[in-house]
Design an enzyme around this catalytic site. Structure first.
Site, mmCIF file in Angstrom:
data_model
loop_
_atom_site.group_PDB
_atom_site.id
_atom_site.type_symbol
_atom_site.label_atom_id
_atom_site.label_comp_id
_atom_site.label_asym_id
_atom_site.label_seq_id
_atom_site.Cartn_x
_atom_site.Cartn_y
_atom_site.Cartn_z
ATOM 1 N N ASP A 16 0.711 -1.271 -0.052
ATOM 2 C CA ASP A 16 -0.014 0.139 -0.027
ATOM 3 C C ASP A 16 0.897 1.111 -0.142
ATOM 4 O O ASP A 16 1.935 1.010 0.080
ATOM 5 C CB ASP A 16 -0.875 -0.006 1.245
ATOM 6 C CG ASP A 16 -1.705 1.314 1.342
ATOM 7 O OD1 ASP A 16 -2.384 1.500 0.326
ATOM 8 O OD2 ASP A 16 -1.851 1.937 2.454
ATOM 9 N N SER A 17 0.333 2.374 -0.138
ATOM 10 C CA SER A 17 1.235 3.611 -0.202
ATOM 11 C C SER A 17 1.572 3.994 1.346
ATOM 12 O O SER A 17 2.441 4.508 1.591
ATOM 13 C CB SER A 17 0.218 4.744 -0.549
ATOM 14 O OG SER A 17 -0.962 4.732 0.148
ATOM 15 N N GLU A 159 -2.942 8.205 8.207
ATOM 16 C CA GLU A 159 -1.252 8.168 8.080
ATOM 17 C C GLU A 159 -0.785 8.878 9.383
ATOM 18 O O GLU A 159 0.290 8.503 9.859
ATOM 19 C CB GLU A 159 -0.762 8.819 6.796
ATOM 20 C CG GLU A 159 -0.884 7.833 5.730
ATOM 21 C CD GLU A 159 -0.239 6.566 5.880
ATOM 22 O OE1 GLU A 159 0.919 6.571 6.291
ATOM 23 O OE2 GLU A 159 -0.669 5.575 5.566
ATOM 24 N N CYS A 191 -11.045 2.480 -0.383
ATOM 25 C CA CYS A 191 -9.707 2.821 -0.228
ATOM 26 C C CYS A 191 -9.345 1.976 1.341
ATOM 27 O O CYS A 191 -10.279 2.145 2.187
ATOM 28 C CB CYS A 191 -9.443 4.348 0.225
ATOM 29 S SG CYS A 191 -7.813 4.628 0.601
ATOM 30 N N HIS A 193 -7.637 2.345 3.575
ATOM 31 C CA HIS A 193 -7.229 3.340 4.843
ATOM 32 C C HIS A 193 -8.411 3.493 5.449
ATOM 33 O O HIS A 193 -8.552 3.818 6.555
ATOM 34 C CB HIS A 193 -6.607 4.785 4.409
ATOM 35 C CG HIS A 193 -5.314 4.729 4.263
ATOM 36 N ND1 HIS A 193 -4.729 4.328 2.783
ATOM 37 C CD2 HIS A 193 -4.164 5.227 4.798
ATOM 38 C CE1 HIS A 193 -3.343 4.192 2.945
ATOM 39 N NE2 HIS A 193 -3.084 5.154 4.149
#
Ligand code: DGL
Length: 304
Positions: A16-17, A159, A191, A193
Site C-alpha cells: 500500500d502507499s 497516516e 480505499c 485506509h
C-alpha cells in the site's frame, strides 16, 4: 486467477502507499489454521504517500517497482492492498509479476452487485476517476446506481496516527452528508485506509447504510466453508514491514490502526525499491546499444 486460491499461498507480499493495507493484512491474518506458518511481507511506500491524487502512469511505475521488490523477497503471491494501485495498475502488475497478483476490487464489486441496492463508494480521487467500482458492479447489474465519492482528507488523517481527533469527525461528516443526500443503501470503503475510520462512519450513518469493508469481503470469500477465526496477535505467522519513509511514523500510525504491530519495520529507500527497475533500465540501454551495434557501423558498400 481466482481470488479463492489466495489461501493456498504461504509467502504473501502485500503493499500500500502507507498503513491502509494493514486493514487487509488484519483480515488475511485471520485466515484459519489451515494456512498457519505463513510469511507476510508488507510494503508501505510512505515516502510517496498518498497515491490517491497521482496520475495513472506514476502509479503504474511505483507498482512495478514494488512488485519487483516483493518478488525479490521471494513471495509466492502478491496482494494489492491498495485500491488506487489496483484501479490504475492491476493489469500491468499481473503482466509484470511472475507470481499471482490479487486485488480486492473484483470480489467486492461482485458482492455489492449481488445486494442489488444503491451503492456508494468512498475512495481516493484516482480510484473515483477510474470508475473501476461502478464499471465492475454495472457489468454484473447494469441497472444498479453507483455513486462514487472522493474523500481526499481521509488518507492523511489515518497516516497521521491521530484518528481520534475532533477534526476527524468534521471531515467524515461532510462526506457522509453528501452520501446520505444521494440516498445510498450500501457503502463500500473503497480505499484500504478507510476501514480505520469505521467507528466515525458508523456513528454518523446511524445504521442507515450497510458498510462494506472489502478486506472482510475478501476474507469471507476465502474462508467460505472453512472453520476457525484467529486473531492477528495469536497467529504463528511471521510479519515484516518495509517502509520508504520514517519507521517511527509508520509504527505510530500502524499501532493506532491495529493496536499492535506484529513484526519489525525495516526502512528501505525508494532507490532500493527502484533498484531492480533501475537495473532493467540500464539493461535496456545496454541491449539497445548492443542492438545498434549489430547494424553495420561501416556501410557494407563503401564508396570507392
Ligand atoms: N490505501 C490506498 C487505497 O486503497 C491508497 C491511498 C492513497 O495513498 O491515497 O486506495
Amino acid at each position: 486467477m481466482a481470488n479463492g486460491q489466495l489461501k493456498d499461498f504461504k509467502r504473501i507480499g502485500l503493499f500500500d502507499s502507507g498503513v491502509g493495507g494493514l486493514s487487509v493484512l488484519r483480515e488475511l491474518a485471520k485466515l484459519p489454521a489451515l494456512a498457519k506458518g505463513r510469511k507476510f511481507s508488507y510494503v508501505g511506500d510512505t515516502a510517496r504517500c498518498p497515491y490517491g491524487n497521482r496520475d495513472s502512469a506514476e502509479i503504474v511505475r511505483y507498482v512495478d517497482e514494488i512488485v519487483d521488490f516483493l518478488v525479490g523477497k521471494n513471495v509466492d503471491a502478491i496482494v494489492m492492498a491498495c485500491n488506487t494501485s489496483a484501479a490504475c495498475a492491476f493489469e500491468s502488475a499481473q503482466k509484470r509479476s511472475p507470481v499471482p497478483v490479487f486485488d480486492l476490487i473484483t470480489t467486492t464489486a461482485e458482492y455489492a452487485a449481488g445486494l442489488n441496492k444503491k451503492v456508494g463508494v468512498m475512495a481516493t480521487a484516482s480510484t473515483v476517476r477510474s470508475h473501476v467500482f461502478s464499471r465492475l458492479i454495472k457489468s454484473q447489474q447494469p441497472g444498479l446506481d453507483v455513486f462514487e465519492l472522493a474523500c481526499p482528507e481521509f488518507v492523511p488523517i489515518v497516516e497521521s496516527g491521530y484518528i481520534d481527533q475532533a477534526t476527524t469527525m468534521g471531515f467524515v461528516e461532510q462526506h457522509v452528508e453528501t452520501l446520505l443526500k444521494q440516498e445510498v443503501e450500501v457503502l463500500i470503503l473503497g480505499c484500504t485506509h478507510f476501514p480505520f475510520l469505521r467507528s466515525q462512519l458508523e456513528y454518523l450513518l446511524k445504521g442507515r447504510v450497510q458498510i462494506i469493508d472489502p478486506a472482510v469481503v475478501l476474507r469471507e470469500h476465502l474462508t467460505a466453508g472453512l472453520n476457525g477465526n484467529n486473531n492477528l496477535s495469536c497467529t504463528q505467522d511471521e510479519f515484516n514491514f518495509y517502509v520508504t519513509g520514517s519507521a517511527d511514523g509508520f509504527a505510530r500510525a500502524a499501532t493506532s490502526c491495529l493496536g499492535t504491530l506484529p513484526g519489525p519495520v525495516h526502512v528501505i529507500s525508494v532507490e532500493q525499491i527502484s533498484e531492480q527497475s533501475l537495473m532493467e533500465k540500464i539493461t535496456d540501454v545496454v541491449i539497445a546499444a548492443a542492438e545498434s551495434m549489430t547494424s553495420p557501423v561501416v556501410p557494407s558498400t563503401v564508396a570507392p
